[in-house]
Design a protein around this motif. Sequence first.
Motif, short mmCIF file in Angstrom:
data_model
loop_
_atom_site.label_atom_id
_atom_site.label_comp_id
_atom_site.label_asym_id
_atom_site.label_seq_id
_atom_site.Cartn_x
_atom_site.Cartn_y
_atom_site.Cartn_z
N ASP A 77 40.16 46.49 68.14
CA ASP A 77 39.46 47.77 68.30
C ASP A 77 40.41 48.85 68.81
O ASP A 77 40.08 49.62 69.71
N GLY A 80 39.49 52.31 69.81
CA GLY A 80 38.77 52.57 71.04
C GLY A 80 37.35 52.08 71.07
O GLY A 80 36.81 51.65 70.07
N TRP A 81 36.76 52.17 72.25
CA TRP A 81 35.39 51.76 72.49
C TRP A 81 34.87 52.54 73.69
O TRP A 81 35.63 53.12 74.45
N GLU A 82 33.57 52.55 73.83
CA GLU A 82 32.92 53.21 74.96
C GLU A 82 32.71 52.21 76.08
O GLU A 82 32.50 51.02 75.84
N GLY A 83 32.74 52.70 77.31
CA GLY A 83 32.43 51.85 78.45
C GLY A 83 33.54 50.87 78.75
O GLY A 83 34.70 51.10 78.47
N GLU A 84 33.14 49.72 79.33
CA GLU A 84 34.13 48.71 79.68
C GLU A 84 33.74 47.38 79.06
O GLU A 84 32.57 47.14 78.77
N ARG A 85 34.75 46.56 78.86
CA ARG A 85 34.55 45.20 78.39
C ARG A 85 35.10 44.27 79.46
O ARG A 85 36.11 44.59 80.08
N VAL A 97 39.20 49.06 79.81
CA VAL A 97 38.66 50.37 79.47
C VAL A 97 39.63 51.05 78.50
O VAL A 97 40.83 50.81 78.54
N ARG A 99 41.07 54.70 77.04
CA ARG A 99 41.21 56.12 77.38
C ARG A 99 41.76 56.88 76.17
O ARG A 99 42.48 56.31 75.35
N PRO A 100 41.46 58.17 76.10
CA PRO A 100 42.00 58.98 75.00
C PRO A 100 43.52 58.83 74.91
O PRO A 100 44.20 58.64 75.91
#
Length: 154
Positions: A77, A80-85, A97, A99-100
Amino acid sequence: MNASDTDPTDTPALTIRSRDDPTTQVRLSDRYFPDEYGTGFAMDLRAEGLQARLGSVVTWLWDDEYLADFLDALAADFRGWEGERTWSTHHLALRAVFRPGGHVGLTWTLRPRSTREDSWAASVTTWLEGGEQLTALAADVRRFLDRGDPAGTR
């Protein structure tokens, strides 16, 4: 990242350094196999003002997700992704996490007694590029945890 196993008498070790601050690092070493289902290792966390070591972290084949598989999924991924894994085993938790700019923060937390409230915990965050660096880390972790089992157990 630096997998060092040049001396065949040494056990493999893996050092993960933060992209922005190479003094912030995580080191996996002293690998051992408690049985046919687990891989154990020592883990050191270092950052300015912090040194923490846990001599026995064990990952098991029956964990919800294998550590290297978790890292592979993050690398897949890379956009990117939203939130945390999160990923965890008994004494180690990993939070990721995005970040841009394509950077991934991996927060490694050691806790020797996860069932006791009065136990210490230590965390460091290593920042990596979400593409090639994270892919290389996943491969390095997989090699480090490898049991050398020709049947490919893990």
